[in-house]
Scaffold this active site. Structure first.
Site, PDB file in Angstrom:
ATOM      1  N   THR A   7      35.986  38.264  41.571  1.00 19.62           N
ATOM      2  CA  THR A   7      35.755  39.175  40.219  1.00 19.62           C
ATOM      3  C   THR A   7      37.302  38.819  39.736  1.00 19.62           C
ATOM      4  OG1 THR A   7      34.706  40.584  41.345  1.00 19.62           O
ATOM      5  CG2 THR A   7      35.510  41.287  39.116  1.00 19.62           C
ATOM      6  N   GLY A  21      35.360  43.655  44.713  1.00 18.27           N
ATOM      7  CA  GLY A  21      34.961  43.814  46.038  1.00 18.27           C
ATOM      8  C   GLY A  21      33.488  43.686  46.181  1.00 18.27           C
TER       9      GLY A  21
END
Lengths: 309, 309
Positions: free
Chosen positions: B177, B229
């Protein structure tokens, strides 16, 4: 005998519910539908089953009733389809399941619950969620099943415009969602929320209902919450989790937390809506900042069904 | 001179970043890309522009870099497409914009920001979001633009299986990300997050990145947070808003709040990941519970770029 005052609370949406438009027949129909749903959920709890099963059972009743904007009564989107959102969360494990923009599933809450149990994921959207559902025995209905005349008329009034409605008054003020929260005999909490979204919605809009922490939240350490109202405001306020944090981090009671989150925070942002919530001791709070909220609560000592303040 | 210690922090994903696979050339390329992005965001702040503009500028650089799983470097889903998610939030107004499962937009964060500014909605998904984008001057790219050989190879290894990867190690441990948080010279906070999701993802899976309070959150009273995550765990932990609540309701410092939320809460659930965050005084916290997080921070006194602990 259970150590916990098990119980359940449900809602069928909140907003401006004009008394002038509410005939006694219509009111009786809503009250009866709410009673059917709260009793269905309560019986699950009373028989010793889980809070998750209870909130699913109550929401299924609300989804199957054409009066509420979820399941059978889901509103029409801008191209005449019914795209539904739902979420469910288990306060014991913090496992959650959710779907967004899913069509033709009779009971969206059941698919959300299957995702909670059987998927590594939390949120599945659109045709992908339906593809996942194929592996399970999910009841699919034709578009015709979801056609209700009053929703169709609401849509016809604004079809083709850029307007959209949160539900079914011309004032855009009735905010349709259904939801349930429960505490079971083992002290486990659960929350569930389901909606058809906004009449004439387009651009793939997703509201708060399928989002964990926003539309639904449950945590055995604090409470279970299901929200209804102007979804975008509930999202920006992270309302469901806010109530949990106010209890956990600030030491507020459930009632104080729900009142602060709805009457102060959501109101300050300009949002309309409400919550049903229950804490780990079985206390329930049903708080809203608008004219009414279709709601009910029941435990072994008390049963209440109401629409207005 | 500004009363605020304006500054910016960014991340390019967290997880197991194996040192044995990290050549010095590769490391230099990551460090250079992170420096380009942090400098782009910092220059926006230094020139007196808003935190929103700064986080958008930094994330655009990360989206345009093929090294990171967002924009050009987005991973392949189960049918070889690039479906991207992004969200952005303004801490001054609490206005937010987000997109989920959107294809062909060169800079998803820019479309999210346009939704924040110009839509009544917060989250738009799929082709609906693209339809909304048509009204604006959004840069669209062909599928070929998003093809990168290393992402294609990752996909080929697990294509057709039920396996999925959070990003690009065979251990499923690199969690891709990108994101940014900033405080501007006027004391306004903002957060932005963007991702291509998981390699070989299917069933319309949506993770935390496009979700307000989960992947991104900003509030001038507390802090701005961008998460990276294992998305499902970050969703169930409502991590971004949790950090804000720990500050507001429990009185923790930003560093304490970020450490509690990641090192205690997320870890207890079994999730891997991290956050970059900044508070209203300009303090920054970059916390993760895994081997590494591609990250950088900069204010007028300090500039830091790092991968490992």
């Amino acid at each position: 005998m259970s150590d916990y005052t098990f119980g359940i609370a449900i809602h069928g949406g909140a907003g401006t519910i004009e008394k002038s438009l509410m005939t006694s027949e219509k009111k009786a129909a809503y009250m009866e539908a709410l009673e059917t749903a709260i009793d269905a959920g309560y019986e699950v709890l009373d028989s010793g089953q889980s809070a998750i099963s209870a909130v699913e059972a109550a929401v299924i009743e609300l989804e199957n009733c054409p009066l509420f904007n979820a399941g059978k009564g889901a509103v029409f989107n801008s191209i005449g389809q019914h795209e539904m959102d739902a979420s469910i969360m288990d306060g014991k494990t913090l496992h959650a399941g959710a779907i967004a923009a899913v069509r033709n599933v009779k009971n969206p809450i059941t698919l959300a619950n299957i995702i909670r149990e059987h998927s590594d994921h939390v949120l599945l959207a659109g045709t992908g969620a339906l593809e996942f559902a194929e592996k399970f025995n999910i009841q699919i209905e034709t578009d015709a099943y979801f056609h209700t005349d009053h929703r169709f008329e609401q849509w016809q009034k604004i079809k083709g415009s850029d307007d959209f409605q949160l539900d079914h008054t011309s004032e855009k003020k009735y905010l349709g969602t259904v939801g349930a929260v429960a505490l079971d005999q083992n002290g486990n909490l659960a929350a569930a929320t389901s909606t058809g979204g906004m009449t004439n919605k387009k651009f793939g809009r997703i509201g708060d209902s399928p989002l964990i922490g926003l539309g639904s939240y449950a945590n055995n350490n604090t409470c279970a919450v299901s929200c209804t109202g102007s979804g975008e405001y509930l999202m920006r306020a992270v309302t469901a989790y806010d109530i949990s944090c106010l209890m956990e981090y600030k030491g507020l009671s459930l009632q104080e937390a729900a009142e602060f989150s709805i009457l102060e925070r959501l109101t300050a942002l300009g949002g309309d809506g409400g919550v049903v919530s229950i804490d780990k001791a079985g206390n329930m709070a049903m708080v809203f900042n608008c004219d009414g909220m279709y709601r009910a609560q029941r435990n072994k000592n008390h049963k209440e069904i109401a629409i207005y303040k």
